[in-house]
Design a protein around this motif. Structure first.
Motif, PDB file in Angstrom:
ATOM      1  N   LEU A   1      -4.971  26.785  82.052  1.00 32.24           N
ATOM      2  CA  LEU A   1      -5.019  27.990  81.216  1.00 32.24           C
ATOM      3  C   LEU A   1      -4.394  27.694  79.865  1.00 32.24           C
ATOM      4  O   LEU A   1      -3.368  27.005  79.781  1.00 32.24           O
ATOM      5  N   GLY A   2      -5.006  28.226  78.810  1.00 32.52           N
ATOM      6  CA  GLY A   2      -4.458  28.072  77.473  1.00 32.52           C
ATOM      7  C   GLY A   2      -4.728  29.304  76.629  1.00 32.52           C
ATOM      8  O   GLY A   2      -5.708  30.013  76.848  1.00 32.52           O
TER       9      GLY A   2
ATOM     10  N   ARG B   1      -8.450  30.475  70.819  1.00 34.04           N
ATOM     11  CA  ARG B   1      -8.842  31.137  72.060  1.00 34.04           C
ATOM     12  C   ARG B   1      -7.805  32.205  72.433  1.00 34.04           C
ATOM     13  O   ARG B   1      -6.612  31.910  72.483  1.00 34.04           O
ATOM     14  N   THR B   2      -8.283  33.403  72.715  1.00 33.91           N
ATOM     15  CA  THR B   2      -7.392  34.399  73.306  1.00 33.91           C
ATOM     16  C   THR B   2      -7.003  33.969  74.713  1.00 33.91           C
ATOM     17  O   THR B   2      -5.861  34.163  75.137  1.00 33.91           O
ATOM     18  N   LEU B   3      -7.954  33.384  75.449  1.00 37.30           N
ATOM     19  CA  LEU B   3      -7.681  32.834  76.780  1.00 37.30           C
ATOM     20  C   LEU B   3      -8.768  31.835  77.126  1.00 37.30           C
ATOM     21  O   LEU B   3      -9.961  32.116  76.981  1.00 37.30           O
ATOM     22  N   ASP B   4      -8.344  30.671  77.565  1.00 35.67           N
ATOM     23  CA  ASP B   4      -9.265  29.635  78.028  1.00 35.67           C
ATOM     24  C   ASP B   4      -8.855  29.277  79.451  1.00 35.67           C
ATOM     25  O   ASP B   4      -7.683  28.997  79.717  1.00 35.67           O
ATOM     26  N   ILE B   5      -9.805  29.326  80.389  1.00 35.65           N
ATOM     27  CA  ILE B   5      -9.542  28.938  81.769  1.00 35.65           C
ATOM     28  C   ILE B   5     -10.518  27.824  82.130  1.00 35.65           C
ATOM     29  O   ILE B   5     -11.736  28.032  82.122  1.00 35.65           O
ATOM     30  N   ASP B   6      -9.999  26.652  82.437  1.00 35.96           N
ATOM     31  CA  ASP B   6     -10.822  25.515  82.828  1.00 35.96           C
ATOM     32  C   ASP B   6     -10.624  25.193  84.301  1.00 35.96           C
ATOM     33  O   ASP B   6      -9.486  25.153  84.788  1.00 35.96           O
ATOM     34  N   LEU B   7     -11.709  24.940  85.012  1.00 34.51           N
ATOM     35  CA  LEU B   7     -11.629  24.404  86.360  1.00 34.51           C
ATOM     36  C   LEU B   7     -11.404  22.904  86.235  1.00 34.51           C
ATOM     37  O   LEU B   7     -12.271  22.181  85.716  1.00 34.51           O
ATOM     38  N   LEU B   8     -10.240  22.445  86.660  1.00 34.46           N
ATOM     39  CA  LEU B   8      -9.873  21.040  86.502  1.00 34.46           C
ATOM     40  C   LEU B   8     -10.276  20.209  87.712  1.00 34.46           C
ATOM     41  O   LEU B   8     -10.933  19.178  87.571  1.00 34.46           O
ATOM     42  N   LEU B   9      -9.825  20.653  88.886  1.00 40.12           N
ATOM     43  CA  LEU B   9     -10.105  19.953  90.137  1.00 40.12           C
ATOM     44  C   LEU B   9     -10.473  20.982  91.195  1.00 40.12           C
ATOM     45  O   LEU B   9      -9.911  22.079  91.233  1.00 40.12           O
TER      46      LEU B   9
END
Length: 209
Positions: free
Chosen positions: A10-11, A102-110
């Protein structure tokens, strides 16, 4: 249906970054079929790509963290749910600049030990090995961890040395009015939250980024 362990990055670098990340962690835990187990510290990190990269965009520093969760959703379902959350927090994929604010960035990492590739999602995250701002918090809650291909996270982070500009800010459990009990070991039960109210988001399909 069996559950799998997932790691989410999350960022945020627009508005109240800390409040956004804290609320987003609770929102993820509120998703049907998802349970948060652990959360890294919040780190302040410079934007990516770095300023000397021709792709770089002028913007504020990010706050980043990594969430460990278990889910019985399939990868495309979890991607859809996290992109709905991004939109609920103000992200507009149709108008944003690539690698911009980005107001919110959610990345699927693993996603467990899966290797997955489609038009909208690649697992593990294709740029995970390039990003110290992901590897640092990921190692915090996945010590000794490795990618499905066997590459150890410690080796990936060492290859990026020297690591500069990634500074711990706070743990979410230390924030006033927020309660997050970190697990004490592998046998510990899932973490416990006091959850803020959260509105229902609208649909927003798209690729993770």
């Amino acid at each position: 249906m069996s559950s799998e362990q997932v790691m989410l990055g999350l960022g945020a670098n627009v508005g109240d970054r800390l409040e956004t990340l804290a609320a987003a962690v609770h929102a993820i835990d509120d998703l049907d079929g998802v349970a948060v187990q652990d959360v890294s510290a919040v780190y302040e990190t410079p934007p990516w790509p770095p300023a000397d990269d021709p792709r770089a965009v002028t913007q504020e520093a990010y706050y980043n963290l990594v969430v460990k969760a278990v889910t019985n959703l399939e990868p495309p379902q979890l991607l859809e749910e996290t992109q709905l959350l991004e939109r609920a927090f103000g992200r507009d994929r149709d108008r944003e600049v690539r690698w911009g604010p980005r107001t919110l960035d959610i990345d699927l990492l693993l996603f467990g030990d899966r290797e997955y590739d489609s038009d909208t999602l690649t697992l593990p995250h294709p740029r995970l090995a390039e990003r110290a701002f992901v590897l640092v918090p990921l190692l915090e809650i996945m010590p000794g961890g490795a990618l499905p291909d066997g590459r150890r996270l410690t080796h990936l982070l060492a290859a990026l040395a020297p690591i500069e500009g990634i500074e711990p800010v706070v743990r979410l459990e230390d924030l006033p009015g927020r309660r997050f009990e970190r697990p004490t070991g592998p046998s510990a039960p899932p973490a416990s939250f006091s959850r803020p109210e959260f509105g229902a988001p609208a649909d927003d399909p798209g690729r993770q980024g």
